[in-house]
Design an enzyme around this catalytic site. Structure first.
Site: not given
Ligand code: HSE
Length: 438
Positions: A136, A133, A49, A205, A209, A109, A191, A47, A140
């Site tokens: 977070v 997984e 957009r 962010d 986590k 998250k 990215g 899927a 890792i």
């Molecule tokens: N934007 C997040 C970071 C991506 O920079 O850690 C991974 O969760």
């Protein structure tokens, strides 16, 4: 749930940076995965957009759809991978998939921090696994580590550098001397950053986590509004330089702790000074590291790429491999925490640490005495003071203090009084100094 001829039919919702990585790497390691799981991991439907968007991976047009409901409604699909981001629509998608008794893999998250309690309950109610997984620390395997490998431990503390973008920005500002904006642009180009990078730099962010790690460690969810989160937006090169001269690095750190005698859970995120003698201080760039102290194992440290296409897709694929094995073995919900209730957060005023304080003060006799008096009145000990000699004559000078362990409530009370002094400028920096003892 049954697999047909040991194939795991995957519905992939979202073909952005991570989604493309999952698609690409499933093909790249197809044979290894089949050998290890006994299943062919096959993307059956995707899927997106926008059907017309140019993408890094070539997906057969007949398996593309613009509606994720097509994945949930397709009886042939065994597992839905949620990589659309955001929270409300993702919540709807994950809920719909669990209701349809399809295993779910998510790297989201934000949705877990906000709706994790409900989603885990639903996963248990439907006896259908929800894997996370990738939510977070990117590549890792910290979820599996805390959930499985450290299951025999009471978790005393977790200290984590758990946002790759912030760590990348701080490293580039410190080591390459580039600006905050330039470093953030680089992180987005590579990215690492979220679609909305403000979540990276404002600490949320990492906050999301940290809530997930708190739940994994103590079996309780904390609500986002109950935890204290500060980002890296206000870190100045002056503070980086002072920290450096004192033997510290500034890192955005997530702290997850619970005193054995107190059911309240401490979860917070903020930029902190970390002693250069501690291994976490040398975690640079997009790397994350999570130090977990268990009462049986002692100190452990997990290190790796915390963001980026391949690292994150490695985590998603590990969940898909689990989904494939669990489907073959007819394992339902893989619940692993005894309680999924909301817990009580330790109020930030009661959290204790050392502090770094940089003030701008008028260069006149008695100022330092007034400041140290206020500290004393609040039972805050001063560890050291630096007042660098001005390079050129100036009426205002920086004054840097390191403070002994103190409750934040007392420090903030003292700060109100100090900032009200005529000889003290309002612009200042107050950062925690984390000694990283559990
Ligand atoms: N934007 C997040 C970071 C991506 O920079 O850690 C991974 O969760």
């Amino acid at each position: 749930m049954e697999t047909s001829s040991k194939q795991l039919h995957i519905g992939l919702a979202g073909l952005g940076n991570v989604g493309s990585g999952v698609y690409k790497n499933l093909i790249r390691n197809k044979d290894i995965l089949q050998e290890r799981t006994g299943s062919q991991l096959q993307v059956a439907k995707v899927a997106v957009r926008d059907l017309n968007r140019q993408r890094e991976v070539k997906v057969a047009p007949e398996i593309l759809t613009t509606d994720w409901r097509d994945l949930v409604d397709d009886p042939a699909i065994d597992v839905v991978v949620e990589l659309i981001g955001g929270d409300e629509e993702a919540f709807e998608l994950i809920s719909a998939a669990l209701h349809a008794r399809k295993a779910v893999v998510t790297g989201n998250k934000a949705v877990l921090a906000k709706h994790g309690k409900r989603l885990i309950e639903l996963s248990e109610e439907k006896n259908t696994p929800l894997y996370c997984e990738a939510a977070v620390a990117g590549g890792i395997p910290i979820i599996k580590a805390v959930k499985e490998a450290l299951v025999g431990n009471r978790i005393d503390s977790i200290y984590g550098i758990i946002n790759g973008t912030s760590n990348y920005i701080l490293t580039r500002m410190t080591k390459a001397g580039i600006s905050f904006a330039e470093a953030l642009q680089e992180a987005s180009d590579k990215g690492f950053a979220e679609a909305d990078p403000s979540l990276d730099v404002n600490g949320w962010d990492a906050g999301h986590k940290a809530i997930i790690l708190g739940w994994l460690s103590y079996g309780r969810w904390l609500k986002p509004e109950e935890i204290s989160v500060t980002g890296i937006e206000d870190i100045s090169s002056e503070d980086v330089a002072f920290a450096d001269s004192l033997g510290y690095e500034i890192k955005l750190l997530g702290v997850i702790r619970q005193d054995q005698a107190d059911e309240r859970i401490e979860v917070r995120v903020a930029p902190c000074l970390i002693p250069r003698t501690h291994i976490l201080s040398s975690v640079d760039g997009v790397f994350n590291a999570v130090a977990v102290h268990g009462n049986v194992v002692g100190e452990t440290l997990f290190y790796g790429s915390g963001a980026g296409q391949d690292a994150t897709s490695s985590a998603v694929i590990s969940d898909l491999a689990d989904a494939a094995k669990n489907l073959i073995n007819e394992v339902g919900c893989t619940g692993f925490v005894p309680q999924g209730d909301y817990g009580v957060a330790l109020p930030i005023e009661e959290t204790i640490s050392q502090y770094y304080l940089r003030l701008g003060v008028v260069d006149e006799p008695g100022v330092l005495a007034k400041i140290s008096n206020i500290m004393g009145e609040n039972s805050i000990g001063i560890l050291s003071v630096i007042q660098p000699e001005p390079k050129e004559p100036s009426t205002h000078i920086p004054l840097v203090l390191l403070l002994h362990d103190a409750e934040y409530g007392k420090v903030s009370n003292a700060m109100r009084k100090i900032l009200a002094l005529e000889a003290v400028e309002t612009e200042h920096t107050l950062l925690r100094v984390e000694t990283l003892e559990h």
